[in-house]
Motif scaffolding. Sequence first.
Motif, PDB file in Angstrom:
ATOM      1  N   ILE A 280       3.189   8.626  10.414  1.00 30.71           N
ATOM      2  CA  ILE A 280       3.220   8.137   9.032  1.00 30.71           C
ATOM      3  C   ILE A 280       2.284   6.933   8.891  1.00 30.71           C
ATOM      4  O   ILE A 280       1.511   6.831   7.932  1.00 30.71           O
ATOM      5  CB  ILE A 280       4.652   7.715   8.625  1.00 30.71           C
ATOM      6  N   GLU A 281       2.359   6.054   9.876  1.00 30.66           N
ATOM      7  CA  GLU A 281       1.556   4.833   9.818  1.00 30.66           C
ATOM      8  C   GLU A 281       0.063   5.133   9.800  1.00 30.66           C
ATOM      9  O   GLU A 281      -0.712   4.500   9.076  1.00 30.66           O
ATOM     10  CB  GLU A 281       1.906   3.931  11.010  1.00 30.66           C
TER      11      GLU A 281
ATOM     12  N   SER B 276      -5.328   5.042   7.524  1.00 30.15           N
ATOM     13  CA  SER B 276      -6.638   5.696   7.642  1.00 30.15           C
ATOM     14  C   SER B 276      -7.186   6.104   6.281  1.00 30.15           C
ATOM     15  O   SER B 276      -6.429   6.342   5.343  1.00 30.15           O
ATOM     16  CB  SER B 276      -6.509   6.947   8.521  1.00 30.15           C
ATOM     17  N   ASP B 277      -8.518   6.209   6.217  1.00 28.12           N
ATOM     18  CA  ASP B 277      -9.138   6.732   4.998  1.00 28.12           C
ATOM     19  C   ASP B 277      -8.911   8.237   4.886  1.00 28.12           C
ATOM     20  O   ASP B 277      -8.739   8.768   3.788  1.00 28.12           O
ATOM     21  CB  ASP B 277     -10.647   6.439   5.021  1.00 28.12           C
TER      22      ASP B 277
ATOM     23  N   GLN C 216       7.090   5.414   1.054  1.00 28.70           N
ATOM     24  CA  GLN C 216       5.905   5.948   0.410  1.00 28.70           C
ATOM     25  C   GLN C 216       6.332   6.886  -0.724  1.00 28.70           C
ATOM     26  O   GLN C 216       7.522   7.159  -0.905  1.00 28.70           O
ATOM     27  CB  GLN C 216       5.058   6.706   1.443  1.00 28.70           C
TER      28      GLN C 216
ATOM     29  N   PHE D  20       2.267  10.960  -0.218  1.00 28.91           N
ATOM     30  CA  PHE D  20       2.356  11.893   0.910  1.00 28.91           C
ATOM     31  C   PHE D  20       2.895  13.235   0.412  1.00 28.91           C
ATOM     32  O   PHE D  20       3.908  13.278  -0.288  1.00 28.91           O
ATOM     33  CB  PHE D  20       3.325  11.367   1.981  1.00 28.91           C
TER      34      PHE D  20
ATOM     35  N   ASP E 150       0.827  -1.197   0.000  1.00 28.43           N
ATOM     36  CA  ASP E 150       0.000   0.000   0.000  1.00 28.43           C
ATOM     37  C   ASP E 150       0.870   1.260   0.000  1.00 28.43           C
ATOM     38  O   ASP E 150       1.178   1.817   1.039  1.00 28.43           O
ATOM     39  CB  ASP E 150      -0.911  -0.029   1.236  1.00 28.43           C
TER      40      ASP E 150
ATOM     41  N   GLY F 194      -1.263   7.748   8.577  1.00 29.13           N
ATOM     42  CA  GLY F 194      -1.556   8.256   7.239  1.00 29.13           C
ATOM     43  C   GLY F 194      -1.778   7.128   6.239  1.00 29.13           C
ATOM     44  O   GLY F 194      -2.582   7.239   5.319  1.00 29.13           O
ATOM     45  N   ILE F 195      -1.058   6.039   6.457  1.00 25.05           N
ATOM     46  CA  ILE F 195      -1.181   4.884   5.568  1.00 25.05           C
ATOM     47  C   ILE F 195      -2.456   4.094   5.878  1.00 25.05           C
ATOM     48  O   ILE F 195      -3.148   3.634   4.977  1.00 25.05           O
ATOM     49  CB  ILE F 195       0.065   3.963   5.708  1.00 25.05           C
TER      50      ILE F 195
ATOM     51  N   TYR G  55       4.113  16.935   2.003  1.00 23.59           N
ATOM     52  CA  TYR G  55       4.404  17.778   3.161  1.00 23.59           C
ATOM     53  C   TYR G  55       4.439  19.226   2.689  1.00 23.59           C
ATOM     54  O   TYR G  55       5.283  19.588   1.862  1.00 23.59           O
ATOM     55  CB  TYR G  55       5.745  17.408   3.783  1.00 23.59           C
TER      56      TYR G  55
ATOM     57  N   GLY H 251       9.645   9.517   7.917  1.00 28.29           N
ATOM     58  CA  GLY H 251       8.692   8.967   6.954  1.00 28.29           C
ATOM     59  C   GLY H 251       9.360   8.280   5.780  1.00 28.29           C
ATOM     60  O   GLY H 251       8.789   7.373   5.167  1.00 28.29           O
TER      61      GLY H 251
ATOM     62  N   LEU I   2      -6.817  11.603   6.920  1.00 30.52           N
ATOM     63  CA  LEU I   2      -6.007  12.183   7.988  1.00 30.52           C
ATOM     64  C   LEU I   2      -6.334  13.673   8.014  1.00 30.52           C
ATOM     65  O   LEU I   2      -6.132  14.370   7.023  1.00 30.52           O
ATOM     66  CB  LEU I   2      -4.518  11.952   7.713  1.00 30.52           C
TER      67      LEU I   2
ATOM     68  N   VAL J  65      -2.341  11.765   1.205  1.00 26.89           N
ATOM     69  CA  VAL J  65      -2.177  12.325   2.546  1.00 26.89           C
ATOM     70  C   VAL J  65      -1.441  13.666   2.436  1.00 26.89           C
ATOM     71  O   VAL J  65      -0.359  13.731   1.859  1.00 26.89           O
ATOM     72  CB  VAL J  65      -1.363  11.369   3.455  1.00 26.89           C
ATOM     73  N   VAL J  66      -2.049  14.715   2.974  1.00 29.14           N
ATOM     74  CA  VAL J  66      -1.432  16.039   2.933  1.00 29.14           C
ATOM     75  C   VAL J  66      -1.185  16.511   4.362  1.00 29.14           C
ATOM     76  O   VAL J  66      -2.112  16.645   5.146  1.00 29.14           O
ATOM     77  CB  VAL J  66      -2.338  17.054   2.198  1.00 29.14           C
TER      78      VAL J  66
ATOM     79  N   VAL K   6      -5.796  17.408   9.623  1.00 37.98           N
ATOM     80  CA  VAL K   6      -4.786  18.175  10.351  1.00 37.98           C
ATOM     81  C   VAL K   6      -5.421  19.419  10.977  1.00 37.98           C
ATOM     82  O   VAL K   6      -6.113  20.180  10.294  1.00 37.98           O
ATOM     83  CB  VAL K   6      -3.645  18.609   9.403  1.00 37.98           C
TER      84      VAL K   6
ATOM     85  N   ARG L  74       1.293   5.062  -0.599  1.00 40.10           N
ATOM     86  CA  ARG L  74       0.454   6.250  -0.685  1.00 40.10           C
ATOM     87  C   ARG L  74       1.274   7.471  -1.053  1.00 40.10           C
ATOM     88  O   ARG L  74       2.478   7.529  -0.816  1.00 40.10           O
ATOM     89  CB  ARG L  74      -0.253   6.487   0.647  1.00 40.10           C
TER      90      ARG L  74
ATOM     91  N   PHE M 266       9.397   4.540   5.432  1.00 43.97           N
ATOM     92  CA  PHE M 266       8.163   3.810   5.123  1.00 43.97           C
ATOM     93  C   PHE M 266       7.965   3.582   3.626  1.00 43.97           C
ATOM     94  O   PHE M 266       6.970   3.010   3.212  1.00 43.97           O
ATOM     95  CB  PHE M 266       6.955   4.548   5.707  1.00 43.97           C
TER      96      PHE M 266
END
Lengths: 135, 132
Positions: free
Chosen positions: B118-119, B124-125, A36, A7, A3, B121-122, A9, A31, B127, A131-132, B129, A5, A34
Amino acid sequence: MADVRRFLYINRKAPYGTIYALESLEVVLIGAAFEQDVSLAFLDDGVFQLAKGQDTSGIGMKGFSAIYRALGDYGVTKLYVETDSLATRGLTLDDLQAITFEDENDGYTEKPSIIPVNKAEMAKVMAEQDVVLSF
Amino acid sequence: MKFSILVNEGPYTHQSSDSALQFARAVLDKGHEIYRVFFYHDGVNNGTRLTVPPVDDRNLQKRWSELAAAHALDLVVCIAAAQRRGVLDEGEAKRHGKGEGAANIAPGFRISGLGQLIEMGIQSDRLVVFGD
């Protein structure tokens, strides 16, 4: 990891006035482990984080601008810089430090990590993320 | 839906913690799941048991602790950010020689690393802030 994703920042603050820039970098470095798909965005006063010739000796704080140049070694190779934010602050791309990475898919050729984008392009980059994280 | 929440600001100075708390309640009221709440930057100050707000004001730490107890929430305080700002659990207080009784992590909170951010973020549907 199956998975993967996207990301992003987002860095919006000047480097030493508040702790956001430094602690954002700390998240990026952790990060990276991981694996990503990581991008960084620099806009508003965040563009100052990449300014070259930073010297913190006069303010008694640890400088961390060199860390941005090491991001390529962590697999972080996409640094989007919003050009309107630069222009508003009297900066050009020449005022930013050179940040490069070795492209492992292209014979480890050294390539620039900084990607200049306008506001519309930055919006598109943001829209493409999973993810933002905004700092 | 599975949500995670990032709180980036300290209590009282900034609305971030209040907004995040209300968002968390709304998420749970709607029957969704909260995977984790992560506290970063000055947000770690939400997790000290030593805050004593005036009696006619809200106690944010207590509100978080109570919500965590009621819904088995995972409230995680970033260890690096917490050490900078003097938020310690028993182990960290001992490790850094801060003396007996120095631990101030509030009930329901735990201290862990940025990998947890980070985890989530991976995993969850969404995130969400809350910050400046």
